[in-house]
Design a protein around this motif. Sequence first.
Motif, mmCIF file in Angstrom:
data_model
loop_
_atom_site.group_PDB
_atom_site.id
_atom_site.type_symbol
_atom_site.label_atom_id
_atom_site.label_comp_id
_atom_site.label_asym_id
_atom_site.label_seq_id
_atom_site.Cartn_x
_atom_site.Cartn_y
_atom_site.Cartn_z
ATOM 1 N N SER A 177 -3.460 4.491 0.212
ATOM 2 C CA SER A 177 -2.064 4.885 0.346
ATOM 3 C C SER A 177 -1.936 6.168 1.158
ATOM 4 N N VAL A 178 -2.871 7.102 0.963
ATOM 5 C CA VAL A 178 -2.874 8.314 1.782
ATOM 6 C C VAL A 178 -3.026 7.954 3.255
ATOM 7 N N ALA A 179 -3.970 7.056 3.546
ATOM 8 C CA ALA A 179 -4.177 6.623 4.932
ATOM 9 C C ALA A 179 -2.951 5.890 5.472
ATOM 10 N N ALA A 180 -2.287 5.126 4.610
ATOM 11 C CA ALA A 180 -1.111 4.375 5.041
ATOM 12 C C ALA A 180 0.024 5.304 5.447
ATOM 13 N N TYR A 181 0.234 6.369 4.692
ATOM 14 C CA TYR A 181 1.295 7.309 5.056
ATOM 15 C C TYR A 181 0.938 8.080 6.318
ATOM 16 N N LYS A 182 -0.341 8.369 6.505
ATOM 17 C CA LYS A 182 -0.760 8.987 7.767
ATOM 18 C C LYS A 182 -0.501 8.036 8.929
ATOM 19 N N ALA A 183 -0.825 6.752 8.737
ATOM 20 C CA ALA A 183 -0.597 5.757 9.783
ATOM 21 C C ALA A 183 0.879 5.640 10.122
ATOM 22 N N LEU A 184 1.717 5.626 9.090
ATOM 23 C CA LEU A 184 3.159 5.518 9.320
ATOM 24 C C LEU A 184 3.676 6.730 10.089
ATOM 25 N N GLY A 185 3.163 7.910 9.744
ATOM 26 C CA GLY A 185 3.572 9.107 10.464
ATOM 27 C C GLY A 185 3.183 9.066 11.927
ATOM 28 N N GLN A 186 1.984 8.557 12.223
ATOM 29 C CA GLN A 186 1.558 8.444 13.615
ATOM 30 C C GLN A 186 2.354 7.375 14.361
ATOM 31 N N LEU A 187 2.704 6.316 13.663
ATOM 32 C CA LEU A 187 3.404 5.211 14.318
ATOM 33 C C LEU A 187 4.780 5.626 14.821
ATOM 34 N N VAL A 188 5.461 6.475 14.089
ATOM 35 C CA VAL A 188 6.814 6.872 14.488
ATOM 36 C C VAL A 188 6.796 8.005 15.508
ATOM 37 N N ARG A 189 5.626 8.559 15.785
ATOM 38 C CA ARG A 189 5.508 9.609 16.803
ATOM 39 C C ARG A 189 4.993 9.005 18.097
ATOM 40 N N PRO A 190 5.776 8.977 19.162
ATOM 41 C CA PRO A 190 5.320 8.354 20.418
ATOM 42 C C PRO A 190 3.997 8.909 20.925
ATOM 43 N N SER A 191 3.733 10.201 20.733
ATOM 44 C CA SER A 191 2.498 10.796 21.238
ATOM 45 C C SER A 191 1.269 10.334 20.466
ATOM 46 N N THR B 7 0.830 -1.204 0.000
ATOM 47 C CA THR B 7 0.000 0.000 0.000
ATOM 48 C C THR B 7 0.868 1.258 0.000
ATOM 49 N N LEU B 8 1.997 1.188 0.688
ATOM 50 C CA LEU B 8 2.907 2.327 0.730
ATOM 51 C C LEU B 8 3.648 2.522 -0.595
ATOM 52 N N ILE B 9 3.956 1.433 -1.288
ATOM 53 C CA ILE B 9 4.730 1.558 -2.526
ATOM 54 C C ILE B 9 3.855 1.703 -3.761
ATOM 55 N N ASN B 10 2.540 1.548 -3.608
ATOM 56 C CA ASN B 10 1.649 1.693 -4.765
ATOM 57 C C ASN B 10 1.863 2.994 -5.527
ATOM 58 N N LEU C 200 -14.169 -0.996 -11.516
ATOM 59 C CA LEU C 200 -13.244 -0.560 -12.562
ATOM 60 C C LEU C 200 -12.502 0.718 -12.154
ATOM 61 N N THR C 201 -13.064 1.434 -11.193
ATOM 62 C CA THR C 201 -12.422 2.663 -10.706
ATOM 63 C C THR C 201 -11.748 2.460 -9.356
ATOM 64 N N VAL C 202 -11.648 1.232 -8.895
ATOM 65 C CA VAL C 202 -11.152 0.982 -7.535
ATOM 66 C C VAL C 202 -9.689 1.384 -7.328
ATOM 67 N N PRO C 203 -8.839 1.491 -8.376
ATOM 68 C CA PRO C 203 -7.496 2.036 -8.102
ATOM 69 C C PRO C 203 -7.523 3.404 -7.428
ATOM 70 N N LEU C 204 -8.560 4.203 -7.683
ATOM 71 C CA LEU C 204 -8.679 5.480 -6.973
ATOM 72 C C LEU C 204 -8.896 5.249 -5.484
ATOM 73 N N TYR C 205 -9.636 4.211 -5.148
ATOM 74 C CA TYR C 205 -9.858 3.832 -3.744
ATOM 75 C C TYR C 205 -8.544 3.387 -3.110
ATOM 76 N N TRP C 206 -7.749 2.643 -3.866
ATOM 77 C CA TRP C 206 -6.449 2.217 -3.345
ATOM 78 C C TRP C 206 -5.518 3.408 -3.166
ATOM 79 N N ALA C 207 -5.654 4.412 -4.005
ATOM 80 C CA ALA C 207 -4.850 5.625 -3.817
ATOM 81 C C ALA C 207 -5.196 6.284 -2.485
ATOM 82 N N LEU C 208 -6.473 6.283 -2.126
ATOM 83 C CA LEU C 208 -6.878 6.812 -0.818
ATOM 84 C C LEU C 208 -6.303 5.954 0.307
#
Length: 483
Positions: free
Chosen positions: A444-458, A369-372, A434-442
């Motif tokens: 990926s947005v959520a995945a990067y947000k998750a990664l950002g929260q994961l590396v922040r202890p707070s 999801t991150l590398i998509n 047929l348009t679900v790649p747009l959903y997967w793009a969303l």
Amino acid sequence: MSAHRKRPDAPPSGLSAQSLLSPGQIALALTVIGTVAAALAVHLLTGFGPGPLQWAQAGMFALIVLYLAVIAFKFAMVLGSGKSTAMRFAPGSLETFPDHELPKYTVLVPLYREAAVVPGLVRRLSAMDYPESKLEILLLVEAEDAETREALAAVDLGRAFRTVVVPDTAPKTKPKACNVGLARATGELCVIFDAEDRPDPDQLRKAALAFRMLPERVVCVQAELQYWNPWTNWLTRCFSAEYATNFSLTLHGMDRHRLAIPLGGTSNHFRIDALRALGGWDPFNVTEDADLGIRIARRGWDVRMIVSVTEEEANSRLGNWIRQRSRWIKGYLQTWLVHSRRPLRLWRELGTRKTLAIHLTLGFSTVTTLINPLMWAMTLSYFVFGPQWMEPLFPPAVLYGGMFAMIAGNALMCYALMLGCLKRGLYAAVRAMLTVPLYWALMSVAAYKALGQLVRPSKRHFWELTDHGLVESDEAPEVAHVR
């Protein structure tokens, strides 16, 4: 297994998400980074060894292999679902388990800032087809949530209901609330329902019968989840197709192959003594359900699927969807890192098949999801600008392998989602896939947000609430903040 009441033990040492990485994982990461940095330094100073381009090519090749492995695994589970051994119940089968023989059942319902949904929640739970004398419904309310407690006091609760106040201590998460309820539960079996859930009225009877028929090593049965509002908008169509594929196909395939099943956050039914022996839920893990499914497998016990449905509301607003999905992805990463701390021990406890399945389901799937976006960008660049600038950078096997992985992989996953739609009767949603790649793009947005929260202890254990009750249904409009 006895059903005596006691407090749950603590989760096994080293299997808590309270810390992000173990000392061994930190040492391994530093070793890998140091080795690559040293090799690059040697190359730059002496010309010996692989250079930056070769390292980039090797990394891209590894990502392609990983991408294809994840897609192949997911598609194999979908195809294997046709021979699922999930528990099905013939008409009249529930009558073979008379009321006086039914075990006592505890229903745990964690609530937070959900005063608006209380009337509907109480109405639905009161309609459950289970003897009231053998039913215990614990409404788990945070100490600071006076509004929800007042709403509960204003409705007519039946004899089965009991309000339990969750202490105002950190972490403020759903699994911590469930552990408080587990310590007070008196049933032999228990189940988790969220505030907006609409379980089949006979789901408790089905689960009780399943436990009676299954061997004692089966300590959990997972019901299917589906959404009641797939037609609200494009987002709910995609979300409903995803749930249909996961709960009606993928998890059934995992059930058939007896793999470790990452539980859904609701409608998972447990033998309560086994749940206590496992230490209950990890209060620091924001996908405590998936983590518990892996811990069950590591204990040598099993999870089985049952054919019974609980309906939920699909998020119809993008902001809500991003918040919910980023929490799920953050929790999957937490769970993967926790169970990868001692990889040899994990392999000894689960064997090769189950261990690989855990990595492909929780960790590697999130990595894809991150590398998509990178894969899509490279493919788009190839078609727009031609291969001239890319071919010198990547060998043909890497370049065209990546393009094949992206195109074929996306096509296969679109097809799998279409199969999920057909399985659930969501025929009008098939074209939307047929348009679900747009959903997967969303995603990926959520995945990067998750990664950002994961590396922040707070933010690592922060539980983002998502609003429900945004769409009118056959019930009165309600707004629930579901964990």
